[in-house]
Scaffold this active site. Structure first.
Site, PDB file in Angstrom:
ATOM      1  N   ASP A 240      47.909 -65.953 -28.356  1.00 22.29           N
ATOM      2  CA  ASP A 240      46.999 -65.775 -29.299  1.00 22.29           C
ATOM      3  C   ASP A 240      47.412 -64.187 -29.932  1.00 22.29           C
ATOM      4  O   ASP A 240      47.411 -63.990 -31.099  1.00 22.29           O
ATOM      5  CB  ASP A 240      45.806 -66.123 -29.201  1.00 22.29           C
ATOM      6  CG  ASP A 240      44.670 -66.245 -30.116  1.00 22.29           C
ATOM      7  OD1 ASP A 240      45.038 -66.167 -31.439  1.00 22.29           O
ATOM      8  OD2 ASP A 240      43.495 -66.617 -29.830  1.00 22.29           O
TER       9      ASP A 240
ATOM     10  N   TYR B  35      44.347 -70.821 -19.336  1.00 19.86           N
ATOM     11  CA  TYR B  35      43.534 -72.084 -19.440  1.00 19.86           C
ATOM     12  C   TYR B  35      44.068 -72.659 -18.319  1.00 19.86           C
ATOM     13  O   TYR B  35      43.449 -74.015 -18.013  1.00 19.86           O
ATOM     14  CB  TYR B  35      43.734 -72.851 -20.694  1.00 19.86           C
ATOM     15  CG  TYR B  35      42.812 -72.211 -21.712  1.00 19.86           C
ATOM     16  CD1 TYR B  35      41.871 -71.181 -21.549  1.00 19.86           C
ATOM     17  CD2 TYR B  35      42.686 -72.810 -23.039  1.00 19.86           C
ATOM     18  CE1 TYR B  35      41.031 -70.564 -22.709  1.00 19.86           C
ATOM     19  CE2 TYR B  35      41.957 -72.520 -24.009  1.00 19.86           C
ATOM     20  CZ  TYR B  35      40.997 -71.425 -23.735  1.00 19.86           C
ATOM     21  OH  TYR B  35      40.106 -70.814 -24.715  1.00 19.86           O
TER      22      TYR B  35
ATOM     23  N   ILE C 134      57.302 -66.603 -29.487  1.00 17.23           N
ATOM     24  CA  ILE C 134      57.172 -67.425 -30.612  1.00 17.23           C
ATOM     25  C   ILE C 134      57.173 -66.833 -32.012  1.00 17.23           C
ATOM     26  O   ILE C 134      57.246 -67.200 -33.018  1.00 17.23           O
ATOM     27  CB  ILE C 134      55.916 -68.507 -30.230  1.00 17.23           C
ATOM     28  CG1 ILE C 134      56.480 -69.801 -31.304  1.00 17.23           C
ATOM     29  CG2 ILE C 134      54.749 -67.737 -30.599  1.00 17.23           C
ATOM     30  CD1 ILE C 134      55.329 -70.878 -30.986  1.00 17.23           C
TER      31      ILE C 134
END
Ligand code: ADP
Length: 174
Positions: free
Chosen positions: A37, A128, A14
């Site tokens: 991140d 997650y 991305i």
């Protein structure tokens, strides 16, 4: 043009995408981390962390399901929208709605900042551990519903980093 026509699927990184905004799957501290991140902060440079620090000083981080916006720093994208996905806990804590809120709040913030094109990673499906198939379904449904209610967003790109997610999105989008 139906809302589905505004959706694109890509496989890859991305940080290379040139949309008005790319979305980061951040954590509530906004201080960077692993996965997407880490890749975004690494490619975008220190201006992003600096902007995050200012937000933290003002509002003390970002809650699950909410979103904040910063510069894109050195990235091809103008802005980074940082949203905090839910940690999967067996559906005990309304994780599905929280994940949908990530997509809705990111799109609202994009519109408020005059962004017409936006790219999403597969929020919460890495560290997650949100089940990938359910996450893909929620992501697509939420975005399709949102796009049906506005003309302000012209393109949404789902950027899948791994083959499993790409395959799931491919099936659900066609
Ligand atoms: P979370 O903590 O929300 O699960 P992760 O970053 O661990 O966040 O994972 C979210 C998704 O982002 C995963 O599907 C992972 O494969 C993907 N991902 C990791 N790096 C990149 C990247 N550079 N570009 C796009 N997606 C990425």
């Amino acid at each position: 043009m139906t809302s589905k026509d505004k959706i694109e699927l890509l496989k890859g990184d991305i940080t290379k995408i040139k949309t008005d905004a790319i979305v980061n799957a951040a954590n509530s501290s906004l201080m960077g981390g692993g996965g997407v991140d880490g890749a975004i902060h690494c490619a975008g440079g220190p201006a992003i962390l600096e902007a995050c620090r200012k937000i933290v000083a003002k509002q003390g981080g970002c809650k699950t399901g909410e979103a904040v916006i910063t510069t894109g720093g050195n990235l091809p994208a103008k802005f980074v929208i940082h949203t905090v996905g839910p940690v999967w806990n067996g559906s005990k804590y309304d994780e599905e709605n929280k994940l949908a809120n990530c997509y809705k709040n990111s799109l609202r913030l994009a519109i408020n900042n005059h962004c017409k094109t936006i790219a999403f990673p597969n929020i919460s499906t890495g560290i997650y551990h949100f089940p990938k198939k359910d996450a893909a379904q929620i992501a697509i449904e939420t975005v399709v519903d949102f796009l049906a209610q506005t003309d302000e967003i012209e393109k949404v790109i789902f950027v899948c980093f791994d083959d499993e997610n790409y395959g799931l999105y491919e099936k659900l989008i066609q």
